[in-house]
Motif scaffolding. Structure first.
Motif, PDB file in Angstrom:
ATOM      1  N   VAL A  90       0.852  -1.198   0.000  1.00  0.00           N
ATOM      2  CA  VAL A  90       0.000   0.000   0.000  1.00  0.00           C
ATOM      3  C   VAL A  90       0.887   1.246   0.000  1.00  0.00           C
ATOM      4  CG1 VAL A  90      -1.620   1.381   1.359  1.00  0.00           C
ATOM      5  CG2 VAL A  90      -2.002  -1.085   1.096  1.00  0.00           C
ATOM      6  N   ALA A  91       1.890   1.238   0.865  1.00  0.00           N
ATOM      7  CA  ALA A  91       2.731   2.425   1.017  1.00  0.00           C
ATOM      8  C   ALA A  91       3.503   2.758  -0.253  1.00  0.00           C
ATOM      9  CB  ALA A  91       3.692   2.252   2.193  1.00  0.00           C
ATOM     10  N   THR A  92       3.840   1.739  -1.047  1.00  0.00           N
ATOM     11  CA  THR A  92       4.621   2.017  -2.256  1.00  0.00           C
ATOM     12  C   THR A  92       3.770   1.973  -3.519  1.00  0.00           C
ATOM     13  OG1 THR A  92       5.214  -0.326  -2.399  1.00  0.00           O
ATOM     14  CG2 THR A  92       6.790   1.135  -1.326  1.00  0.00           C
ATOM     15  N   ASN A  93       2.479   1.672  -3.397  1.00  0.00           N
ATOM     16  CA  ASN A  93       1.612   1.492  -4.570  1.00  0.00           C
ATOM     17  C   ASN A  93       2.265   0.483  -5.523  1.00  0.00           C
ATOM     18  OD1 ASN A  93      -0.486   1.714  -6.333  1.00  0.00           O
ATOM     19  ND2 ASN A  93      -0.059   3.812  -6.972  1.00  0.00           N
ATOM     20  N   ALA A  94       2.487  -0.717  -5.001  1.00  0.00           N
ATOM     21  CA  ALA A  94       3.282  -1.735  -5.686  1.00  0.00           C
ATOM     22  C   ALA A  94       2.620  -2.198  -6.985  1.00  0.00           C
ATOM     23  CB  ALA A  94       3.484  -2.928  -4.758  1.00  0.00           C
ATOM     24  N   GLY A  95       3.426  -2.793  -7.832  1.00  0.00           N
ATOM     25  CA  GLY A  95       2.929  -3.286  -9.115  1.00  0.00           C
ATOM     26  C   GLY A  95       3.050  -4.784  -9.220  1.00  0.00           C
ATOM     27  N   GLY A  96       3.712  -5.235 -10.281  1.00  0.00           N
ATOM     28  CA  GLY A  96       3.851  -6.658 -10.511  1.00  0.00           C
ATOM     29  C   GLY A  96       3.725  -6.950 -11.988  1.00  0.00           C
ATOM     30  N   ILE A  97       3.490  -8.229 -12.312  1.00  0.00           N
ATOM     31  CA  ILE A  97       3.481  -8.578 -13.727  1.00  0.00           C
ATOM     32  C   ILE A  97       2.088  -8.538 -14.342  1.00  0.00           C
ATOM     33  CG2 ILE A  97       5.605  -9.942 -13.806  1.00  0.00           C
ATOM     34  CD1 ILE A  97       3.971 -12.388 -13.328  1.00  0.00           C
ATOM     35  N   HIS A  98       1.058  -8.258 -13.555  1.00  0.00           N
ATOM     36  CA  HIS A  98      -0.289  -8.256 -14.113  1.00  0.00           C
ATOM     37  C   HIS A  98      -0.935  -6.871 -14.116  1.00  0.00           C
ATOM     38  CE1 HIS A  98       0.100 -12.629 -13.403  1.00  0.00           C
ATOM     39  NE2 HIS A  98      -0.644 -12.688 -14.482  1.00  0.00           N
TER      40      HIS A  98
END
Lengths: 406, 477, 345
Positions: free
Chosen positions: B147-155
């Protein structure tokens, strides 16, 4: 205290290999207890670096505690993207710590007696018989909780003699040749029924099982405790004992199997490497499809516990799980704790009772949530630890024997 | 001050919730970035109430805090720096790690901030649900950190970044007061303060809880691996894919060096002669997945793909992904260290960007692997090095700096999913003009007026900071 | 709506100047796009700052799946342009009413496809705006992934013109679904939804559950068969009021409404619900809607009334801004120049 100095204890490449990504944290059972970095693999490697660099002495109480609270389950190795050989680093650290701060007082006495006893089969047997008698007479209750073994040791198991079917007298034709059952120390003292089951299973699947030679101890406990020389001696003695034989050396204790498979790296000789390649876990020589086809029903509902040294070091947890679940009638349930260590860790539960108990409590809760009636575990340390929480423990060999025995 | 913290936190034996020892502090000098700073102390509250008391104590003494969970961030967001040399208290939420409520009927979960991303995934999977954001660190990274970093990923291409999956945030301010931001209903008709707290990198307070959206697990999956004779051909295929009538759910690109290294290590069956591979995945209902995969096969061939394989079963699918996931391990066999960059460019500039990264690597005499979330234009160049090589760090950071400058020149931006932290902070003056930066600062000060929450991060400060050391004494970076 | 003063700046610079004019006259302004929403809430006689002249596409990059448009462009015009490239931005208003792109962002109100496509805020990549104190600023970027700085784009979305005057917007795009089709059944929503994989929209009226499927036609057919859906026309929506509440609270809210409806004094309410979104559209008398508002607010939700003739406030007491909202608003509009009356009407 004198100013700490840079040291050169560790393999520089290994220490450098950690990029501090933290992927290991959730795999670490002690980190899961305290959620402190110093109780996780990344923090422990940092501790080693601080000692190596001379920023803190190895004997700094916090630093030493960071290192000695590691249960050496090596789950971090299995998830490490940078392939850090954490187990080897930790054994080096333990050895160095032992040298600088040898155990004192009662602990020293216990170590001296305990580790010496491991190499003497009679000593282990006498202790086991003593324990069985004490439990029978309820004399073990004088021991404080935590030190008192919860595992019920039965005299008839301790005193039993192995029945070894020989050439053709067994239930199946011996077309797979000789297989050597490694008896070891504690297993031979307290878990003779498991060994007997292993013998019977090997016989049932077409091996000619042998229990000789029987070197006294694989040295795994010594290695984990940082007793490096002793571990080397035991490894060499074990290898020597099997000289002149061929065929698989079947191990039914995951911790012993893991250590023996690493003799090659421990001793660094071609002979040790060749020996290590002969070492197999029972699950590697029994075919799940065959068990499913010919086994008799064992109507039990059990939870599967993967011993750390089977899962993380030998990489056989899935294979063992598949094998046990192939037994007709047996329902095998998976606990939801990601198979984190139960806190046994050889003598860890005695040396770090706080962590050991916390890890056991977590394991116990997770096992309970499966609704199983008992637990499958293929390692004596785990068996004794989990039994402390009141669980019935079944060794895969025992379940297989029950299914396959004529 | 420390006495007050000690009184708040458990301090008996194992449950010790305050670390002030040399080792205790040293282990919290950094996250997974290269940036180090020594904290004043480390506090590990077990409850929201304890967290509130810790924050109030820090506020009363004017001591900054650095929120932290697993510390897997790559931008120094959890490195404990303070302005003008003030040493912060690291407040770790790692002990608050429970799944508070899995609301299957309404497809959402209330979580504590220390809950590990993958654990929520497993809990959801038991009900046929999934949590879509899947950063590479998901086995250890926590949802509070995500949440704190507004994370992403492969999707991200079709599912969106973390913010799209965060229904509500419980943000604690330095007075220890918890603000429920947004809430579970849409269109509340007020400011979406939730949006700002997602990606706030600990500078707006501490995330002490979140409500996350779950999605049904896809009934079908189609995975393809295509090899290309050039980076440009692969990049052009990505362009064609995103303008086709169905978006792939994952588009990963790896360059020749990455393929070579990974193949030697993991034997995933990647084409050895290819200059680039694309790894594509379609998820959803079976006919749509088949149609998407067929389109991808056609487009890849039209753009000169030398090989296109569609996974026939889950084993083959796992093998295709194995190569992508083995990148870090393969790198470990090659060099002890790597610096992982994170930049984004518009997709149409991808080919140009990749070419420039190769040139930068050659100029700085460094091996750089390109692993790209190509569908998003999000590059992750891995810069390989051995810190024991003299002066290598200067070249590594020069290369990293040039990669970021190049992305900016191509209308891109300085971070797509790792966050700004300290690492990218000083680039913000190039991303935003003065008025826009002033807006950023004004929003920050409005939400967190004490300026004690993770100072020194995200926005460039006028006061020089420089307390974080890129390379600490000793050679360990 | 009558207005005392109005500006219709042609670009951002003129917008800054217009705001300066208003400031020097000591006036606060109402920012207005097409008025498709503003005309439906109670208005005053305030000066209007119109974005109508900020028209047209600045840049459409089909390969980047992005489009940059000026705030005053009509959303349906944009949609037509994009459709020529087989692309869309699925944030259409509930009814085609001439809404501008800027208005779409400012209100954050979206149609039923937000169930599958996400909310308006999830499609906004970059916003250029003029702050209340007259500074042109921007937030976000033209890439689809961007965590550089605070997410002021999403903050601007749904801020109803209280933080800044939106002048230009960059939106994320996606391919247009090839064969979208509405279906309907008499089975209630939760049962239907449980049988479907990510439907594009689910709308429940008093009699039926309406479902929009945008999948491949073969998949849509299979899904429809599984859930017992029949092809049907798109549902129509009551347009007087819109309730938003926690989806978990929606059934209780609907039950209470129904109860009130069946009592003799309960004026009939037309209700259309989007259960999984926690949204409800209502038509009814002022009394009925006032009662509905109190029920919604009791369930922790809010009711937006979009008919000034009813004599009800557009926003209810549930919309009263909290201290943090006030601080953020003051940060961007320190002198309260931008519709400071917003939440009170």
């Amino acid at each position: 205290m004198t100013d700490p100095q840079p040291m050169s204890i560790f393999d520089q490449d290994q220490l450098a290999a950690c990029v501090q990504c933290g992927f290991c944290l959730s795999s670490c059972p002690t980190y899961e207890v305290t959620h402190l970095e110093e109780h996780g693999p990344r923090g422990r490697i940092l501790a080693m670096r601080l000692a190596e660099e001379g920023e803190l002495p190895l004997t700094d109480p916090d630093l030493a505690a960071s290192l000695t609270t590691c249960v050496q389950c090596r789950a971090c190795e299995a998830v490490c993207p940078s392939l850090v050989e954490f187990g080897a680093l930790m054994e080096t650290a333990r050895a160095e710590l032992n040298e600088r701060t040898p155990p004192r007082g009662l602990r020293r006495l216990a170590h001296a007696l305990g580790f010496r006893a491991l190499v003497r089969r009679t000593a282990v047997r006498v202790a086991s018989v003593g324990l069985a008698v004490a439990q029978l007479l309820r004399l073990d209750r004088v021991l404080p909780d935590g030190v008192r073994p919860a595992q019920r040791v039965r005299l008839r198991h301790v005193l039993r003699r192995y029945r070894v079917p020989r050439g053709g007298r067994g239930s199946a034709p011996d077309d797979r040749g000789e297989a050597f059952v490694f008896l070891g120390c504690v297993m031979d003292g307290m878990f003779r029924d498991v060994h007997q089951a292993t013998i019977d299973v090997l016989d049932a699947v077409g091996y000619d099982p042998r229990i000789e030679p029987s070197p006294p101890c694989c040295g795994a406990l010594s290695a984990h405790a940082g007793r490096e020389d002793e571990a080397h001696r035991m490894a060499r003695a074990t290898i020597d004992a099997y000289a002149g034989t061929t065929g698989p050396i079947v191990v039914d204790a995951a911790g012993c199997g893991a250590a023996m498979k690493e003799y090659g790296t421990l001793l660094g000789t071609p002979e040790a490497q060749a020996f290590s390649e002969r070492v197999v876990d029972l699950c590697e020589v029994v075919d799940a499809a065959e068990v499913a086809a010919i086994g008799r029903s064992v109507p039990l509902t059990l939870a599967y516990q993967a011993p750390c040294h089977l899962r993380n070091v030998q990489g056989l947890a899935d294979q063992a799980r598949t094998l046990v679940s192939a037994i007709p009638g047996l329902t095998l349930l998976e606990p939801d704790d990601e198979q984190l260590c139960c806190g046994s860790g050889g003598i860890y539960s005695l040396e770090q009772p706080g962590f050991g108990d916390a890890m056991l409590a977590r394991k116990d809760a997770s096992l309970a949530r499966t609704g199983a009636h008992g637990v499958v575990s293929g390692n004596p340390g785990c068996a004794m630890q989990i039994a402390r929480a009141g669980w019935d423990i079944h060794h895969p060999a025992q379940l297989l024997a029950r299914s396959l025995r004529g | 001050m420390l006495l007050r913290l000690r009184a708040i936190l458990d301090t008996d034996g194992l449950t010790d919730g305050l670390r002030t020892s040399h080792l205790g502090r040293a282990t919290y000098r950094r996250d997974a970035s290269f940036l180090n700073a020594d904290p004043l102390a480390v506090a590990l509250p077990r409850t929201v109430e304890q967290t509130a008391e810790v924050l109030r104590a820090c506020r009363d003494h004017g001591i900054p805090i650095t929120p932290r969970a697993a510390g897997t961030g790559l931008a120094g967001g959890a490195t404990p720096t303070g302005e003008a040399g003030a040493r912060p208290v690291v407040v770790s939420v790692a002990r608050m790690d429970q799944l508070r409520e899995l609301d299957v009927a309404n497809r959402r979960a209330w979580v504590e901030p220390g809950l590990v991303n993958a654990r929520l995934g497993r809990a959801a999977a038991a009900h046929g649900l999934r949590f879509a954001p899947d950063p590479a660190s998901q086995i250890a990274a926590t949802l509070g950190g995500n949440v704190a970093t507004n994370a992403g990923g492969i999707h991200v291409l079709t599912y969106g970044v973390m913010s799209q999956h965060v229904l509500a945030v419980e943000l604690m301010d330095l007075d220890g007061e918890v603000h429920l931001l947004d809430g579970r209903a849409p269109e509340q008709g007020g400011l979406d303060l939730r949006a700002v707290s997602v990606g706030g990198e600990g500078t707006l307070g501490i995330v002490v809880g979140a409500c996350l959206r779950l999605l049904p697990a896809p009934p079908a999956t189609g995975t393809l691996l295509a090899g290309f004779p050039s980076l440009d051909a692969a990049a052009a295929t990505v362009g064609a894919l995103v303008t086709s009538d169905r978006l792939p759910d994952a588009v990963e690109l790896m360059d020749a060096r990455a393929i070579e290294l990974v193949e030697g290590y993991a034997q995933a069956g990647y084409p050895q002669d290819a200059a680039a591979v694309l790894l594509l995945e379609y998820e959803g209902l079976p006919a749509g997945v088949d149609a998407g995969a067929a389109t991808a096969e056609r487009l890849a061939s039209e753009h000169g793909a030398t090989s296109v394989v569609r996974a026939a079963d889950s084993d083959q699918r796992a093998r295709i992904w194995k190569g992508r996931k083995a990148v870090a391990g393969a790198i470990a066999k090659q060099a002890p260290d790597f610096y992982l960059q994170d930049v984004v460019v518009p997709r149409s500039r991808l080919g140009e960007m990749l070419d420039t990264v190769v040139t930068i690597g050659e100029r700085e005499r460094l091996t750089i692997l390109n692993v790209v979330h190509a569908g998003d234009g999000n590059l992750h160049p891995f810069i390989l090095f051995d810190r024991r090589e003299p002066d290598v760090l200067d070249r590594v950071f020069a290369a990293g700096h040039d990669i970021v400058e190049t992305a900016l020149r191509l209308d891109g931006t300085v971070t797509g999913e790792h966050g700004v932290g300290i690492e990218k902070r000083d680039f913000l003056g190039q991303v935003f003009d003065a008025d826009s930066l002033a807006v950023q600062q004004a929003v920050r000060d409005a939400i967190e007026p004490t300026r004690l929450a993770n100072p020194d991060k995200v926005l460039p400060t006028t006061v020089g900071c420089g307390e974080a050391r890129m390379v600490p004494e000793g050679a360990w970076v | 709506m009558t207005t005392s003063t109005s500006w219709e700046p042609a670009d951002a610079d003129e917008m800054v100047a217009a705001l300066a004019d208003a400031r020097s006259a000591g006036q606060a302004v109402e920012v207005r796009g097409s008025g498709s929403v503003l005309d439906r809430i109670p208005g005053g006689d305030e000066p209007v700052l119109s974005t109508a002249a900020l028209d047209g596409i600045v840049d459409h990059a089909p390969e980047d799946l992005t489009v940059t448009v000026r705030a005053g462009m009509a959303f349906d015009e944009l949609a037509q342009e994009l459709a020529q490239h087989g692309q869309e931005c699925p944030i259409e208003p509930i009814v085609d009413d001439g809404a501008t792109v800027g208005g779409r962002l400012a209100t954050g109100l979206a149609g039923p496809r937000q169930l599958g496509a996400g909310r308006v805020r999830d499609w906004v990549l970059r916003v250029r705006f003029i702050t209340g104190d007259g500074h042109p600023a921007s937030a976000g970027g033209v890439t689809v992934k961007d965590v550089t700085g605070y997410d002021v784009c999403r903050l601007m979305t749904g801020s109803w013109g209280t933080l800044g005057v939106i002048t230009e917007v960059t939106l994320k795009l996606r391919p247009i679904p090839r064969q979208p089709a509405w279906f309907a059944t008499e089975t209630p929503d939760p049962t239907v939804a449980a049988r479907l994989y990510r439907p594009a929209a689910v709308v429940t009226t008093a009699e039926r559950t309406h479902v929009l499927l945008e999948e491949h036609p073969d998949d849509a057919a299979a899904q429809a068969a599984d859930a017992g859906l029949e092809p049907a026309a798109a549902p129509t929506f009551p347009a007087t009021a819109r309730a938003a509440l926690d989806p978990a609270a929606l059934p209780g809210f609907l039950a209470e409404l129904q109860h009130a409806n069946s009592s003799p004094e309960g004026a009939a309410l037309q209700v259309t619900a989007q259960g999984q979104l926690g949204l409800c559209h209502l038509d009814g008398s002022a009394d009925a809607l006032a009662r509905a508002r109190s029920v919604v607010e009791r369930h922790g939700g809010r009711l937006l009334v979009l008919d000034p003739a009813l004599g009800l406030a557009a926003f209810g007491s549930g919309h009263a801004p909290d201290a943090m909202t006030n601080r953020v608003t003051a940060a961007l509009d320190p002198d309260g120049r931008l519709a400071p009356w917003r939440w009170e009407r």
